[in-house]
Structures are given as structure tokens and as C-alpha cells.
Design a protein around this motif. Structure first.
Motif, PDB file in Angstrom:
ATOM      1  N   ARG A   5     -10.482   3.035   7.428  1.00  0.00           N
ATOM      2  CA  ARG A   5     -10.858   2.153   6.643  1.00  0.00           C
ATOM      3  C   ARG A   5     -11.783   1.428   7.373  1.00  0.00           C
ATOM      4  NH1 ARG A   5      -7.754   2.954   2.127  1.00  0.00           N
ATOM      5  NH2 ARG A   5      -8.527   4.836   0.390  1.00  0.00           N
ATOM      6  N   TRP A  52      -0.655   7.191   2.131  1.00  0.00           N
ATOM      7  CA  TRP A  52      -1.658   6.984   2.420  1.00  0.00           C
ATOM      8  C   TRP A  52      -2.332   5.943   2.353  1.00  0.00           C
ATOM      9  CZ3 TRP A  52      -7.543   7.987   1.608  1.00  0.00           C
ATOM     10  CH2 TRP A  52      -7.435   9.632   1.814  1.00  0.00           C
ATOM     11  N   ASP A  53      -2.747   4.805   1.668  1.00  0.00           N
ATOM     12  CA  ASP A  53      -3.516   4.219   2.528  1.00  0.00           C
ATOM     13  C   ASP A  53      -2.816   3.292   3.670  1.00  0.00           C
ATOM     14  OD1 ASP A  53      -5.067   3.993  -0.276  1.00  0.00           O
ATOM     15  OD2 ASP A  53      -3.886   2.595  -1.386  1.00  0.00           O
ATOM     16  N   ASN A  54      -1.663   3.671   3.607  1.00  0.00           N
ATOM     17  CA  ASN A  54      -1.121   2.671   5.423  1.00  0.00           C
ATOM     18  C   ASN A  54      -1.659   3.726   6.096  1.00  0.00           C
ATOM     19  OD1 ASN A  54       1.112   1.054   5.588  1.00  0.00           O
ATOM     20  ND2 ASN A  54       1.927   1.781   3.914  1.00  0.00           N
ATOM     21  N   PHE A  82      -5.540   2.976   6.613  1.00  0.00           N
ATOM     22  CA  PHE A  82      -5.705   1.220   6.643  1.00  0.00           C
ATOM     23  C   PHE A  82      -6.578   1.127   7.722  1.00  0.00           C
ATOM     24  CE2 PHE A  82      -4.950  -2.254   7.748  1.00  0.00           C
ATOM     25  CZ  PHE A  82      -5.408  -3.032   6.656  1.00  0.00           C
ATOM     26  N   LEU A 133       0.890  -0.813   0.273  1.00  0.00           N
ATOM     27  CA  LEU A 133       0.292  -0.300  -0.012  1.00  0.00           C
ATOM     28  C   LEU A 133       0.553   1.423  -0.323  1.00  0.00           C
ATOM     29  CD1 LEU A 133      -2.383  -0.932   3.075  1.00  0.00           C
ATOM     30  CD2 LEU A 133      -2.775  -1.628   0.912  1.00  0.00           C
TER      31      LEU A 133
END
Ligand SMILES: Nc1ncnc2c1ncn2[C@@H]1O[C@H](COP(=O)(O)OP(=O)(O)OP(=O)(O)O)[C@@H](O)[C@H]1O
Ligand SMILES: [Mg+2]
Lengths: 296, 379
Positions: B119, B111-113, B116, B108
Motif C-alpha cells: 500500500r 491480510w492487511d499486515n 502494508f 491489522l
């Protein structure tokens, strides 16, 4: 100088063991059958020089490839092979992934033993192992007898000489090719990533889905191609375990070559098979390359 | 006005009524036959900034992992907000941990880390984006949002790990060496950011650090550990000024340890017989010592005065030669060798330019300190 030699070796290898044989097969596929030795014409007669070569070239044509499109046996066999290869790859993945996962999760001292067990079948001849499956799957075979004895079934299941037997044989034979790359990927996976996922609110299952699966994806892709590519042209398993309804291009090729002695059509079948295989092979290479880059 | 209220002393540990947020009760953790945590009892209160300090392998990470839910105590229990958490899985604890190894998801991007954890909480998209942007800004990672973890530097990775653990604004935040890879400037800035976050959100922080200065700066209380034991738990100033053992005195900051035999002089004053041919030293101590009992006098170098001439009045005076000088920019530490070979360190502020400093190598000097400057320790 040394570098040139080092580079030359793999190219020489490729030329001698792939390109030259392929050239020969391609040439045969453009020839016509003949009752002769070898069983096709034309053959190149170098003694006649340039004119002979021109005459030789003018006799080559795409007739055999046209023939492949005219008789629906061939494209049906290709499609059926693709279908069998695809389905058996999926089955191999479904069986192989949990095994690889179990191996990667097993205590350190167990892993070499488990790895050994995966590789062990390679120590006996492939043919013998497929014959053994005939013994297991036949009407009087071990499987049916066991099921009858347990009372699960009333009369023997017809397994041998069906597509089911082919799937069983393929999954069994190619399982190690699926397990090993997935195991390699899972073994590298850092356990603290799973902990981090759980810490951030994932259940065990979510962590598996969101972290373990994506991180083992290169292994899944590699394993799937290692199964799919050879299964597409598989000949031994469908001819021994499959029935008359099992249509695979490897079997068709064999029959053209040995039963019909139609070398040119058999060669055309082989050339098309190779062209179909180029696509997954290129994809496979791309996957391997991407993985190598990610590891740097 | 609000400031005055909030600046009243925050010392829940002195209040017997206060309910601790975390309660370790006789916790022992063994790995096989190895005891990593040995019968440890500790209370940590809400809104504390609690620092764990200790040498490598003393069990700091193990304590964090038990709080986060990755290890269970072999014996004893841990309570979080009054509830035994032994059977609560990590994802059900209002605790986030920043891993010592960062444990960033390599597949990832940054940003997605950071997103996480948010979410998993099914946070609405708008709020989620705002929160991630806020975290990126806080850790100065805006420029790297789209990169993968392997495409950024070690210090940047550490900041991502920090941002990811902060994002969910948990009740309890565990930071395992959160700032080790940062340069001094960024580390100090981040320390103040952390204190700021702590003040704003009231999150309880437990932080592991090797950097005692960091522990001193940020912590409400500091625990000094050694081989699975708590050696002392106290506020930074008490740890520094009143260490309870030679181990703690030695571990935190620079210190001179002088071993000798105590004899009571009267009141809380003791004279210390410490070396042949040296006069006795005088020190005060609230804890009592038997006559002739072995004791250790711990004195911080900055409490030792160095002079060229013998001071007129001083409780303790010794003479020696300058053996070595450590120049630290704002400070200089003089290593003074006494006639019997003992080295005593004295620290002075460098108010003058280095070329004009008063002492140089081999100069004969006098060291002096007051009776209350040091701490007298039994062991
Ligand atoms: N899973 C494990 N199995 C066996 N021993 C372990 C395990 N985890 C930790 N230990 C041991 O427990 C002790 C404490 O480890 P821990 O990781 O808590 O140290 P630490 O204080 O965090 O050290 P550092 O400052 O180096 O991070 C160490 O001696 C370590 O070797
Ligand atoms: Mg640690």
C-alpha cells in the motif's frame, strides 16, 4: 460461600452509594416544591401503612420533567454543556497527546520524574488552583501584564469571565486524566512496530499515523471519556472562571438547588443529566472491556 | 539448455572484477562502551544467499539492523550498490527485514499486515490483491487471512512476518531467524521455497540462523561470527571441510578435537605427538607448522571408522571402549573412550536394524582414519 461474599461486596457498594441515593433523587424529582422542611411534598409516612403509601404514590408526577422541556433555559444549558465538554475534550486531547508521547519517548530514567510532574498539581486543592487561574487571567493578571510588557497587545484582553477562561481552566484541570491513559497505551507500544512500518516504506509521519495512533486509540478513547464525563456536569470552573454568558448545566443545577431552593426541579435536572451520561459511560466501559480482551 | 548456463558455478566472490552489492568497510558498532561489532569488513554479492551464523549475542541482529537502517555504524561505512547508505532512512532503502520478534501490526489482520508495504508503494488494487494472495498461498496462510496476529500460533505468526517481508520483492531481503518456530517438515519446505524465490527473483538474501543445517542447506556462503568478529566466511562445504579455526570447526557440526605438537615429516605431512603412551598421529596440512608447535587436529565423527578388529592398513589407529552410543535414527554416534580418558566420536550409518548393530557398551573397538581425513589447525 466466600465467592458469594466477594460478589456481594461490590453490589452492596453500588446499592449503598449509587442506587439508594439515585432512588432518593428520583423520588424528589417527582415531588412538588413546598415551603417546608424538607422543601418538597409528599413525604412518605410509614405510620399510615399501605393506604398512606398509595396516597404517597398518587401524589408523584412528572410535572418537573415537563417543566424542563417548557423553559428553554434547560435544554440550552444541556446543549451548551455538551458543546463545552466536547470542545474542551478535543483541546485536552490536542494538548495531552504530545505530552504523553513525549513522556513515552523520554529516556527510561526520566519517566518517573515526568510522571510525577503530571500528578504534582493534585497535591494542592483544586479550588486554590482555579483561583490561581483567576489571578492569571484577570485584566490586571499575569498573562495580560506579560503580553502588554512584551508589546504583543495594546490593551488587556478580557479573558476572565468568558468561555475562553472556562476552556483554559478545564483543559488545565483535566489534563492528567487525558495524559495518563494515553501514556499507558504508548508505553506498551513495541518500538519495533514503528521500525517495521518504516522498513516497509513509511515515513516517520506515516508510521505515526498508521501505527502509533491506532495502537494508542484505546488510551485516547479512555482519556477522552475520563475528561468528557465529569466536564459535562462541571460546576466549579464555569462559576469561577466563566461569565454570565457561560451556560452549563452544573451551574443551573446549583442555582435551582441553592438559590431557588427548588429541590424537585434541581433533582429532575440531575436525573436527566445522569441519563445523558449513561451513553458515554456505557461506551467507555465497552472500550475498556475490548482493551482487556485484546490484551489476553 | 538454460539450466546448463545457470548451473555454471556461482562464485562472484572469487572474481576480483565483481562489484559487491553490500560492502562493510571496517564497520564498528558500539552501544555505550560495549562493542557489538568490531572492525568488520565483508562483501556480499548480488543474488547471494548469505547466512550469518553464530552464538547468541554475537552481533547478527546488529548487522541486519545496520543494513536496514535502524542503527548507524559507530565507525566505518556500509555501501549498498556502491553508495554509502549512512544517511539513507529505512523507508528509502530497497531493503526489507523480517524481524526476529516478527513485529506484526496487532491492529491489522493478516491480510492487511502483508498488504502494508504494498500500500505504501501505491500499488494498483488488482495487483496488490493478487500479490497478497500469492504470499498467503506461499506461506500457507490462506485460512487465516482475516485473523488478527494474536489469534494465530507462533509458527503462523512467523510465516506472516516472512510473507510481509517477501511481499515487496526487495532487492535485498534480511531474514532474522525466519524459520526458527517452524516444525522440521515445514521448515524444510520453506527453505526450498526461499531458495526457489531467490532463484526466480534474483533477490539477495541475508539470513540469520541458529540452525547450522539450515545454513548449510540454503546458503551460497556462510559467515561464522563470534563476539562481533567474523571468524570465517566461506561456502558451506569449505566451512565444514576446511574450517580455519577450532572455533569454526567446533561451531559447525560435530567434531573431535585432538590437541598435540606437530613435527614435520616431509611434504605436507606432519606427525602429531598428542598423549603419553599413544602412538603418534599423522595428518596432512597445507598450512605449515613449526616443529613442536601446538596444533589441533579436527576430525568429523563420520570420517572415523569403527571396527572390532585392528584394521590392516590405516594412517591413524587408536583403541578404546565404547562409552556411549547416541542413536539418531539413520546414524549412530559411538563415543569411544581411549585408555587415557579421551573420548573420540565415530559415526556410522545404520544400515542394519538396531538389534543387529555390531557394537554395544563396553565393547573394545578400534578407531581409524586417514591422514587427509582431518584438518590441522593452529588455534
Ligand atoms: N540497543 C542496544 N543497546 C545496548 N546493547 C545492545 C543493543 N542492541 C544489541 N546490544 C548488544 O549487542 C550484542 C549483539 O546483539 P545482537 O542482537 O546483534 O545479537 P544476536 O547475534 O542477534 O543474538 P541472538 O542470536 O540472541 O539474536 C548483544 O550483546 C546485545 O546485548
Ligand atoms: Mg538476534
Amino acid at each position: 460461600m466466600r465467592r458469594a461474599v466477594l460478589i456481594a461486596i461490590p453490589y452492596a457498594w453500588l446499592l449503598a452509594l449509587f442506587l439508594v441515593p439515585f432512588g432518593i433523587v428520583l423520588k424528589i424529582s417527582l415531588s412538588d416544591t413546598a415551603i417546608a422542611i424538607p422543601p418538597y411534598v409528599p413525604t412518605l409516612d410509614l405510620a399510615e401503612g399501605w393506604a398512606g403509601f398509595r396516597a404517597f404514590l398518587s401524589e408523584l408526577d412528572f410535572e418537573n420533567f415537563v417543566w424542563l422541556t417548557e423553559d428553554d433555559l434547560y435544554w440550552k444549558a444541556y446543549l451548551s454543556s455538551l458543546k463545552i465538554a466536547l470542545i474542551s475534550t478535543i483541546f485536552t486531547l490536542l494538548v495531552g497527546y504530545p505530552m504523553a508521547y513525549g513522556m513515552a519517548r523520554a529516556p527510561e530514567e526520566w519517566r518517573p520524574t515526568l510522571m510525577m510532574l503530571v500528578i504534582l498539581p493534585f497535591w494542592t486543592s483544586f479550588l486554590i488552583r482555579v483561583y490561581a487561574w483567576m489571578g492569571i487571567l484577570s485584566n490586571e493578571g499575569f498573562l495580560n501584564q506579560a503580553l502588554l510588557w512584551l508589546g504583543v497587545i495594546g490593551e488587556p484582553l478580557a479573558l476572565l469571565n468568558t468561555n475562553t477562561a472556562v476552556y483554559i481552566g478545564i483543559v488545565y484541570t483535566y489534563l492528567p486524566f487525558m495524559i495518563l491513559p494515553i501514556y499507558a497505551a504508548l508505553d506498551r507500544l513495541d518500538g519495533s512496530l514503528i521500525e517495521a512500518a518504516e522498513d516497509l516504506g513509511c515515513s516517520r509521519l506515516q508510521a505515526f499515523w498508521l501505527v502509533t495512533i491506532p495502537l494508542s486509540r484505546p488510551g485516547i478513547i479512555a482519556g477522552s471519556f475520563l475528561v468528557f464525563i465529569p466536564v459535562l456536569g462541571e460546576f466549579v470552573i464555569p462559576s469561577l472562571l466563566g461569565g454570565s454568558g457561560t451556560l452549563m448545566i452544573g451551574k443551573v443545577l446549583w442555582e435551582e438547588f441553592f438559590s431557588n431552593r427548588d429541590w424537585p426541579v434541581a433533582s429532575a435536572v440531575a436525573v436527566v443529566l445522569l441519563l445523558i451520561l449513561v451513553i458515554p459511560i456505557v461506551l467507555f466501559q465497552r472500550n475498556q472491556q475490548k482493551q482487556a480482551e485484546a490484551e489476553q | 539448455m538454460g539450466d546448463i548456463v545457470s548451473s555454471t558455478v556461482f562464485e562472484p566472490w572469487t572474481d576480483p572484477q565483481a562489484e559487491p552489492l553490500i560492502r562493510f568497510r571496517n564497520v564498528t558498532k558500539r552501544f555505550g562502551s560495549f562493542t557489538a561489532i568490531d572492525d568488520l569488513t565483508l562483501d556480499i554479492y548480488e543474488k547471494e544467499f548469505f547466512a550469518l551464523l553464530g552464538p547468541s549475542g554475537c552481533g547478527k541482529t546488529t548487522m541486519m539492523r545496520m543494513l536496514a537502517g535502524f542503527e548507524n555504524p559507530t565507525e566505518g561505512s556500509i555501501e549498498l550498490a556502491g553508495r554509502d547508505i549512512a544517511n539513507v532512512p529505512p523507508n528509502k532503502r530497497a531493503v526489507n527485514m523480517m524481524f526476529q520478534s516478527y513485529a506484526l501490526f496487532p491492529h491489522l489482520n493478516i491480510w492487511d499486515n502483508i498488504a502494508f508495504g504494498l500500500r505504501r508503494d501505491k500499488m494498483p488494487k488488482v495487483d496488490l490483491e493478487a500479490r497478497v494472495e500469492e504470499m498467503l498461498k506461499l506461506t500457507r496462510l490462506e485460512k487465516f487471512a482475516k485473523r488478527k496476529p494474536h489469534q494465530i500460533s507462533g509458527g503462523q505468526r512467523q510465516r506472516v512476518a516472512l510473507a510481509r517481508s517477501l511481499a515487496k520483492a526487495p532487492k535485498l531481503l534480511l531474514l532474522d531467524e525466519p524459520l526458527g518456530a517452524l516444525d522440521k517438515k515445514l521448515r524444510q519446505d520453506t527453505q526450498f521455497e526461499l531458495m526457489d524465490i531467490q532463484e526466480k527473483t534474483g533477490t539477495t538474501f541475508v539470513i540469520v540462523t541458529h540452525d547450522q543445517e539450515e545454513a548449510m542447506t540454503v546458503a551460497s556462503r556462510v559467515a561464522v561470527m563470534d563476539e562481533g568478529h567474523l571468524m570465517q566466511v566461506a561456502t558451506p562445504d569449505r566451512i565444514y571441510e576446511n574450517p580455519e579455526s577450532v572455533y569454526v570447526a567446533d561451531f559447525i557440526g560435530d567434531v573431535n578435537i585432538i590437541q598435540g605438537r606437530a613435527s614435520a615429516v616431509g611434504g605436507e605431512t606432519y606427525s602429531i605427538d598428542w598423549a603419553e603412551g599413544q602412538g603418534q598421529l599423522t595428518a596432512t596440512s597445507a598450512t605449515s607448522f613449526d616443529n613442536g608447535q601446538t596444533c589441533h587436529l579436527a576430525i568429523r565423527p563420520e570420517k572415523v571408522t569403527i571396527t572390532a578388529d585392528r584394521p590392516e592398513v590405516a594412517d591413524n589407529v587408536v583403541q578404546g571402549r565404547v562409552h556411549d552410543i547416541a542413536y539418531l535414527g539413520n546414524l549412530s554416534t559411538y563415543h569411544v573412550e581411549l585408555p587415557n580418558g579421551t573420548i573420540i566420536k565415530a559415526q556410522t550409518a545404520n544400515t542394519r536394524r538396531i538389534s543387529r548393530r555390531s557394537f554395544t557398551w563396553e565393547d573394545p573397538v578400534w578407531l581409524s582414519w586417514t591422514a587427509t581425513a582431518g584438518v590441522l589447525l593452529a588455534n
